[in-house]
Design a protein around this motif. Structure first.
Motif, PDB file in Angstrom:
ATOM      1  N   ALA A   3       0.757  -0.964  -0.152  1.00 23.05           N
ATOM      2  CA  ALA A   3       0.125   0.095   0.096  1.00 23.05           C
ATOM      3  C   ALA A   3       0.780   1.314  -0.068  1.00 23.05           C
ATOM      4  O   ALA A   3       0.713   2.148  -0.731  1.00 23.05           O
ATOM      5  CB  ALA A   3      -0.970   0.067   0.980  1.00 23.05           C
ATOM      6  N   GLU A   4       2.126   1.037   0.677  1.00 19.03           N
ATOM      7  CA  GLU A   4       2.893   2.301   0.846  1.00 19.03           C
ATOM      8  C   GLU A   4       3.586   2.614  -0.566  1.00 19.03           C
ATOM      9  O   GLU A   4       3.644   3.750  -0.912  1.00 19.03           O
ATOM     10  CB  GLU A   4       3.892   2.079   1.805  1.00 19.03           C
ATOM     11  N   ASP A   5       3.923   1.491  -1.270  1.00 21.11           N
ATOM     12  CA  ASP A   5       4.557   1.709  -2.548  1.00 21.11           C
ATOM     13  C   ASP A   5       3.636   2.311  -3.594  1.00 21.11           C
ATOM     14  O   ASP A   5       4.015   3.318  -4.680  1.00 21.11           O
ATOM     15  CB  ASP A   5       5.025   0.317  -3.240  1.00 21.11           C
ATOM     16  N   ALA A   6       2.250   1.733  -3.384  1.00 20.00           N
ATOM     17  CA  ALA A   6       1.256   2.228  -4.456  1.00 20.00           C
ATOM     18  C   ALA A   6       0.983   3.561  -4.052  1.00 20.00           C
ATOM     19  O   ALA A   6       0.856   4.611  -4.965  1.00 20.00           O
ATOM     20  CB  ALA A   6      -0.009   1.585  -4.369  1.00 20.00           C
ATOM     21  N   ALA A   7       0.862   4.180  -2.831  1.00 22.55           N
ATOM     22  CA  ALA A   7       0.561   5.492  -2.403  1.00 22.55           C
ATOM     23  C   ALA A   7       1.669   6.586  -2.805  1.00 22.55           C
ATOM     24  O   ALA A   7       1.549   7.807  -2.929  1.00 22.55           O
ATOM     25  CB  ALA A   7       0.486   5.181  -1.033  1.00 22.55           C
ATOM     26  N   ALA A   8       2.777   6.021  -3.183  1.00 21.05           N
ATOM     27  CA  ALA A   8       3.895   7.006  -3.479  1.00 21.05           C
ATOM     28  C   ALA A   8       3.771   7.356  -4.799  1.00 21.05           C
ATOM     29  O   ALA A   8       4.514   8.292  -5.354  1.00 21.05           O
ATOM     30  CB  ALA A   8       5.414   6.099  -3.358  1.00 21.05           C
ATOM     31  N   TRP A   9       2.750   7.083  -5.617  1.00 17.39           N
ATOM     32  CA  TRP A   9       2.297   7.630  -7.065  1.00 17.39           C
ATOM     33  C   TRP A   9       1.863   8.945  -6.687  1.00 17.39           C
ATOM     34  O   TRP A   9       2.016   9.765  -7.554  1.00 17.39           O
ATOM     35  CB  TRP A   9       1.434   6.882  -7.686  1.00 17.39           C
ATOM     36  N   ARG A  10       1.339   9.189  -5.660  1.00 21.11           N
ATOM     37  CA  ARG A  10       0.787  10.500  -5.301  1.00 21.11           C
ATOM     38  C   ARG A  10       1.962  11.804  -5.655  1.00 21.11           C
ATOM     39  O   ARG A  10       1.519  13.188  -6.112  1.00 21.11           O
ATOM     40  CB  ARG A  10       0.536  10.756  -3.804  1.00 21.11           C
ATOM     41  N   ALA A  11       3.133  11.606  -5.626  1.00 25.23           N
ATOM     42  CA  ALA A  11       4.136  12.392  -5.930  1.00 25.23           C
ATOM     43  C   ALA A  11       4.288  12.792  -7.400  1.00 25.23           C
ATOM     44  O   ALA A  11       4.916  13.901  -7.789  1.00 25.23           O
ATOM     45  CB  ALA A  11       5.622  12.118  -5.451  1.00 25.23           C
ATOM     46  N   HIS A  12       3.724  12.055  -8.166  1.00 23.40           N
ATOM     47  CA  HIS A  12       3.685  12.249  -9.471  1.00 23.40           C
ATOM     48  C   HIS A  12       2.686  12.878 -10.294  1.00 23.40           C
ATOM     49  O   HIS A  12       2.587  12.847 -11.613  1.00 23.40           O
ATOM     50  CB  HIS A  12       4.248  10.840 -10.247  1.00 23.40           C
ATOM     51  N   THR A  13       1.626  13.659  -9.600  1.00 21.62           N
ATOM     52  CA  THR A  13       0.653  14.231 -10.204  1.00 21.62           C
ATOM     53  C   THR A  13       0.546  15.478  -9.543  1.00 21.62           C
ATOM     54  O   THR A  13       0.470  15.542  -8.306  1.00 21.62           O
ATOM     55  CB  THR A  13      -0.560  13.580 -10.304  1.00 21.62           C
ATOM     56  N   SER A  14       0.196  16.464 -10.186  1.00 18.86           N
ATOM     57  CA  SER A  14      -0.103  17.790  -9.631  1.00 18.86           C
ATOM     58  C   SER A  14      -1.791  18.160  -9.617  1.00 18.86           C
ATOM     59  O   SER A  14      -2.172  18.871  -9.502  1.00 18.86           O
ATOM     60  CB  SER A  14       0.377  19.205 -10.347  1.00 18.86           C
ATOM     61  N   ALA A  15      -2.231  16.838 -10.028  1.00 19.96           N
ATOM     62  CA  ALA A  15      -3.835  16.927 -10.218  1.00 19.96           C
ATOM     63  C   ALA A  15      -4.446  15.963  -9.281  1.00 19.96           C
ATOM     64  O   ALA A  15      -3.587  15.852  -8.195  1.00 19.96           O
ATOM     65  CB  ALA A  15      -4.331  16.554 -11.641  1.00 19.96           C
ATOM     66  N   ARG A  16      -5.568  15.517  -9.389  1.00 21.37           N
ATOM     67  CA  ARG A  16      -6.285  14.548  -8.446  1.00 21.37           C
ATOM     68  C   ARG A  16      -5.420  13.312  -8.440  1.00 21.37           C
ATOM     69  O   ARG A  16      -4.873  12.814  -9.271  1.00 21.37           O
ATOM     70  CB  ARG A  16      -7.692  14.328  -8.836  1.00 21.37           C
ATOM     71  N   PHE A  17      -5.466  12.506  -7.126  1.00 23.12           N
ATOM     72  CA  PHE A  17      -4.644  11.455  -7.032  1.00 23.12           C
ATOM     73  C   PHE A  17      -5.800  10.619  -6.267  1.00 23.12           C
ATOM     74  O   PHE A  17      -6.417  11.085  -5.361  1.00 23.12           O
ATOM     75  CB  PHE A  17      -3.578  11.523  -6.139  1.00 23.12           C
TER      76      PHE A  17
END
Length: 257
Positions: free
Chosen positions: A213-227
């Motif tokens: 879950a932590e690995d997946a949540a780290a995608w948050r850093a790669h968008t300036s829009a909705r996550f």
């Protein structure tokens, strides 16, 4: 007959675009398959998603770290070639779905689109892959024998069952998997990449040994829009574990439900 992504305008990127209503769809969904897989992974998706999306499975160029004519040997070369072939078909609304290795390819193409000032995907949906700046979950060499690769797939869930039901596919799948893992191992996340302006929706399996879950949540850093982040029951190949739930979720994030 195997088509290339140049066949995209008629929705036959791989011969698996099975929705006869293609052309009336509001959103074109380009799908990128997992390591060792093929565009046939997305057969039937058009019917599942209905009129809201035209499903276009993408045929990747051959992958090999050895000298094979026409093959790419690095992730950068793979992304560059896929972008070159897809760009003529990305002028109107579209979205990407990438599963496992396909998530890395889809992300790379979206980044190139953004860097070159072209239209980015309306949505980037990624499944079963940790955020691209994290180290890979698998080593490039998974074992010397077909049996070792088969055991890896069995441990991930889903694909191993298909191989047991059709043993003649084992050699082809294991060969592709080895080459794909070697190509994935060449990926280096560029320090200068900016967050995408596209929303990113991340799906992961609750029992996936490769993506926490932590690995997946780290995608948050790669968008300036909705996550958004959603855990779905199953392993690395969770779309096969609960198809109704998966397609309901995919329709929701695509806005086609």
């Amino acid at each position: 007959m195997v088509h290339t992504v140049r066949s995209v305008p008629v929705g036959t990127a791989t011969g698996t675009a099975d929705d006869p209503r293609a052309g009336t769809a509001r959103l074109r969904l380009f799908c990128f398959h997992h390591a060792g897989g093929s565009p046939w992974s997305f057969a039937g998706w058009g019917r599942r998603l209905g009129l809201g999306a035209e499903v276009v499975p993408v045929t990747l160029p051959p992958r090999s770290v050895t000298e094979v004519p026409g093959a790419v040997s690095t992730m950068d070369a793979l992304v560059r070639e896929v972008t070159r072939q897809l760009t003529p078909f990305l002028a109107e609304r579209y979205a990407f779905y990438g599963h496992s290795m396909g998530a890395l390819v889809a992300y790379g193409v979206a980044q190139r689109q953004a860097a070159e000032g072209r239209r980015v995907p309306d949505r980037l949906v990624v499944g079963a892959h940790r955020a691209p700046h994290l180290p890979p979950a698998l080593p490039p060499n998974v074992g010397p024998s077909d049996r070792a690769v088969l055991e890896l797939l069995l441990g991930l869930g889903g694909a191993g069952r298909l191989l047991r039901e059709n043993p003649r596919r084992i050699r082809a799948v294991t060969t592709r998997l080895r080459e794909d893992l070697r190509v994935c191992a060449t990926y280096r996340h560029p320090a200068g990449h900016r967050p995408l302006p596209s929303p990113i929706h991340v799906l992961f399996g609750t029992h996936d040994p490769l993506v926490s879950a932590e690995d997946a949540a780290a995608w948050r850093a790669h968008t300036s829009a909705r996550f958004t982040l959603r855990a779905l029951p199953g392993g690395h190949f969770f779309p096969q574990d609960d198809k109704e739930l998966f397609f309901a979720e995919l329709s929701r994030v695509l806005g086609t439900a």
